[in-house]
Design a protein around this motif. Structure first.
Motif, PDB file in Angstrom:
ATOM      1  N   ARG A  54      -3.674   3.889  10.982  1.00  0.00           N
ATOM      2  CA  ARG A  54      -4.668   4.477  10.067  1.00  0.00           C
ATOM      3  C   ARG A  54      -4.113   5.697   9.355  1.00  0.00           C
ATOM      4  O   ARG A  54      -4.459   5.974   8.203  1.00  0.00           O
ATOM      5  N   VAL A  74      -4.953   0.985  -0.972  1.00  0.00           N
ATOM      6  CA  VAL A  74      -4.320   0.503   0.258  1.00  0.00           C
ATOM      7  C   VAL A  74      -5.220  -0.471   1.008  1.00  0.00           C
ATOM      8  O   VAL A  74      -6.416  -0.237   1.171  1.00  0.00           O
ATOM      9  N   VAL A 133      -2.246   4.555   6.383  1.00  0.00           N
ATOM     10  CA  VAL A 133      -3.173   4.130   5.320  1.00  0.00           C
ATOM     11  C   VAL A 133      -3.709   5.342   4.572  1.00  0.00           C
ATOM     12  O   VAL A 133      -3.693   5.390   3.334  1.00  0.00           O
ATOM     13  N   LEU A 173      -5.174  -2.653   4.751  1.00  0.00           N
ATOM     14  CA  LEU A 173      -4.556  -2.924   6.047  1.00  0.00           C
ATOM     15  C   LEU A 173      -4.885  -4.352   6.425  1.00  0.00           C
ATOM     16  O   LEU A 173      -6.042  -4.696   6.671  1.00  0.00           O
ATOM     17  N   GLU A 177      -3.059   6.451   0.648  1.00  0.00           N
ATOM     18  CA  GLU A 177      -4.193   6.642  -0.274  1.00  0.00           C
ATOM     19  C   GLU A 177      -4.092   8.003  -0.944  1.00  0.00           C
ATOM     20  O   GLU A 177      -4.325   8.125  -2.158  1.00  0.00           O
ATOM     21  N   VAL A 188      -0.510  -2.333   3.960  1.00  0.00           N
ATOM     22  CA  VAL A 188       0.110  -1.928   5.219  1.00  0.00           C
ATOM     23  C   VAL A 188      -0.034  -3.114   6.155  1.00  0.00           C
ATOM     24  O   VAL A 188      -1.151  -3.540   6.456  1.00  0.00           O
TER      25      VAL A 188
END
Length: 209
Positions: A15, A28, A18, A30, A22, A6
């Motif tokens: 978030r 994942v 993310v 970030l 998941e 991401v």
């Protein structure tokens, strides 16, 4: 397990995206790291707020270059909300025009509806053959936006498979809700905030990686 980055370029709270990815079965990360974004099985470009601000953040981390290079190599990219809008040629907000990533021709502009922003749950008009919406074409998805691509302008020919364009309507104004165009996919709505339907859509995307 497929790896997904991401892209972290300062665009709002990511978030939830993310966590949703998941839950969809991806590993994942970030990050704004260009190498990681280039090498992942999938890249997600989020986006919240103004088109110009998102483009400035994207250019600051050279995210537009990563997107272009991934697509040139046929590597999947998913744009979400303003992360979809910046894939178009330009955006116009309050009379100010900002250049986008120019992966698709066309302009992102203010919705012509009695009530703006468009905020809430909406059905979408899904074309036949959609992979993203497999099993959830009749469901509602969560939108929060004042701007959108109100026309689809990409011209295709007999040698090029036409993109699958999903539409939605708000206050009588029709706009592009999602696009599936080879390795490049995008949604104007937030799948990560769209409950079970959004979770299924993200699982469908992860399954293509």
């Amino acid at each position: 397990m497929r790896s997904v980055v991401v892209l972290d370029y300062g665009s709002g709270n990511v978030r939830s995206a993310v966590r949703a990815l998941e839950r969809a079965g991806a590993s994942v990360t970030l990050t704004a790291d260009r190498q990681a974004a280039q090498e992942a099985d999938g890249l997600v470009v989020p986006g919240v707020g103004a088109f110009a601000a998102c483009m400035a953040g994207l250019r600051a981390v050279r995210g537009h270059e990563v997107i272009g290079r991934r697509l040139a190599g046929g590597r999947p990219v998913l744009g979400i909300c303003v992360g979809m809008q910046v894939l178009f040629e330009r955006g116009v907000e309050h009379g100010v025009e900002t250049a986008g990533c120019d992966e698709w021709p066309g302009t992102v502009e203010r919705l012509q509806a009695p009530v703006v922003p468009h905020m809430g749950w909406n059905t979408v008009d899904v074309p036949e053959g959609s992979v993203l919406f497999d099993g959830v074409a009749g469901e509602r998805f969560y939108f929060v936006h004042s701007y959108a691509a109100r026309r689809w302008e990409l011209v295709t020919n007999d040698r090029t498979r036409a993109p699958l364009v999903t539409w939605a309507e708000h206050g009588g104004d029709r706009f592009v809700a999602a696009v599936e165009n080879g390795p490049l996919s995008a949604t104007q709505f937030h799948p990560e905030k769209s409950g079970d339907a959004g979770a299924a859509l993200l699982s469908n995307w992860v399954g293509t990686l």
